[in-house]
Scaffold this active site. Structure first.
Site: not given
Length: 388
Positions: A203, A178
Site C-alpha cells: 500500500k 496493523d
C-alpha cells in the site's frame, strides 16, 4: 509521540555495501536464488544467522536488507522483516507469538484475511481468540491475555484503537498493531508501547500499485522469532519486489503529505454533500474519535469510507465514477473506490460484516495523488446519480 516527519535524507541515502570500483548510487537487483559460500567455517556461521543477506533468497537478500533498514528507520524499530504480502506479515507476527492454549484478544473490525486467521485458523491450532468491539479492547484484557492484536484505523470504518490505553491495560501481553492505513508518517505505534507493527507494504509504503509485500517491525528479538516462522512458511519477498519497494520508499514522505491533504479535502466535501449519510475519516471534527486521532496521529491519511442511502445507491455511485477506479487495495497514486461488503469482505458472512461495521451502503475510497479538484468533480458527478 514524535511529531517530526520521517527523514527524507535517510530514505534517499540508505547504506549501500561497497563494490569493486565505484559505489552504485542505486543498489543493483540481486536476482539470484542462492549464493556461493566461502569454503571455511564462516559458511556455517552464515547458514545459522538470522536473516542472512547472502545465503539463500528464502532467508533474505541484499535488496530485502536495504528495504528492511529503511522500514525499521521509518518505524523507529530495532529491526524489520520483509515478506511477500501484508497477510504474510500478519501471519508471521501472530504465529511466532502464540501457542496452543493462549488467550488472544482482538477487535472485531479487521482486514478480511486477518479475520479469517483469527476466527478460523488460530482456533484450529488450539489458540483461544476473543473478538470484541474495537472501543472495548482495553476493558476486555484479562491477566491471562498473551497477545492483543489491533488495527488502527480499522478497515474500512476508520475506527481508532487507543494504543496507549491498550498498553496500560495489558502490561504483560505482546501487542501487535496493523498500521497499514496510518503508516509511520502519521502514527508510530512503537512510541505508544506496541511490541510489533505489521503493515502491508503493498500500500502506501511502496505507493505505486506495482508491488505485493509486507513488513514486521519491532525489537530485534521478536522480529527474529517472526523470521524463524517466515523461514519455515516461505513467504518470500523476492529481490525485484524488494528493489521496487526501496525505490518507492524514497518518495514516501512526499506522497503521504499529499495523501493527507487530499484525503481531508475529499472527506470535507463528502461530509457536506446531501446524498451522503455519513463520512468515516478521523480528520473530521465530527468523527467520534477525533480527539484521539489528534493525540495519536500526525496526519489522518488518504483513506475514508462514506455511506449513501442504500446498497443500490452505493453501486450506482461506484459505476458512475470515471477518475476513481473500481479496484481493491489502496495507497497507490490512483484514487480507488470499492464496495467493501461485496468485494473487500467477500469471504465474510453477513453477521461478520455487521460485527465489523461494514454497511452494504458503504463505499471505501483511497484518495490518490491526482489534482484534488479532479477527484471532487468525479465524485460530484457520480453522486448526482443518487436520488435525494
Amino acid at each position: 509521540m514524535d511529531n517530526a516527519p520521517p527523514s527524507m535524507t535517510r530514505l534517499l541515502h540508505p547504506h549501500v555495501a561497497p563494490q569493486p570500483g565505484g559505489t552504485p548510487l542505486v543498489t543493483p537487483i540481486h536476482q539470484t536464488s542462492t549464493y556461493e559460500l566461502p569454503r571455511t567455517a564462516e559458511a556455517a556461521q552464515i547458514a545459522a544467522a538470522v536473516a542472512p543477506g547472502g545465503y539463500y533468497t528464502r532467508y533474505g537478500s541484499p535488496n530485502a536488507r536495504e528495504a528492511e533498514a529503511m522500514l525499521a528507520d521509518l518505524d523507529g524499530a530495532e529491526a524489520a522483516l520483509l515478506v511477500g504480502s501484508g497477510m504474510a506479515a500478519v501471519s508471521a507476527a501472530l504465529l511466532s507469538t502464540v501457542a496452543a492454549g493462549d488467550d488472544v484478544l482482538a477487535q472485531r473490525s479487521h482486514y478480511t484475511g486477518t479475520l479469517t486467521l483469527l476466527g478460523t485458523m488460530l482456533p484450529a491450532f488450539g489458540v483461544g481468540v476473543r473478538l470484541v468491539p474495537q472501543e472495548d479492547l482495553a476493558a476486555a484484557v484479562r491477566p491471562s491475555t498473551r497477545v492483543v492484536y489491533v488495527e488502527t484505523p480499522s478497515n474500512p470504518t476508520m475506527t481508532l484503537t487507543d494504543l496507549a490505553a491498550v498498553r496500560a491495560a495489558a502490561p504483560d501481553a505482546v501487542i501487535i498493531a496493523d498500521n497499514t492505513f496510518a503508516t509511520p508518517y502519521n502514527t508510530r505505534p512503537l512510541e505508544f508501547g506496541v511490541d510489533l507493527v505489521v503493515q502491508s507494504a503493498t500500500k502506501y509504503l511502496n505507493g505505486h500499485s506495482d508491488v505485493t509485500a509486507g513488513v514486521v517491525t519491532g525489537s530485534a528479538a521478536l522480529v527474529a522469532k517472526a523470521w524463524e516462522t517466515a523461514r519455515v512458511l516461505g513467504p518470500v519477498c523476492h529481490p525485484f519486489e524488494a528493489w521496487l519497494l526501496a525505490r518507492g520508499l524514497k518518495t514516501f514522505p512526499l506522497r503521504m503529505a499529499r495523501h493527507n491533504a487530499s484525503g481531508l479535502a475529499v472527506a470535507e466535501f463528502l461530509a457536506a454533500h446531501p446524498a451522503v449519510r455519513a463520512v468515516h475519516h478521523p480528520g473530521l471534527p465530527g468523527h467520534p474519535q477525533h480527539d484521539l486521532a489528534v493525540r495519536q496521529m500526525r496526519g489522518f491519511g488518504g483513506m475514508l469510507a462514506f455511506t449513501v442511502a442504500d446498497a443500490e445507491s452505493a453501486v450506482r455511485v461506484l459505476r458512475a465514477t470515471r477518475l476513481c477506479r473500481n479496484a481493491v487495495s489502496l495507497g497507490g497514486p490512483e484514487t480507488l473506490i470499492t464496495h467493501p461488503a461485496s468485494l473487500v469482505f467477500a469471504h465474510q458472512s453477513p453477521e461478520e460484516l455487521s460485527a465489523s461495521g461494514v454497511d452494504p451502503a458503504m463505499l471505501r475510497l483511497s484518495v490518490g495523488l491526482e489534482e484534488p479538484q479532479d477527484i471532487l468533480a468525479d465524485l460530484a458527478e457520480a453522486l448526482s446519480t443518487v436520488d435525494r
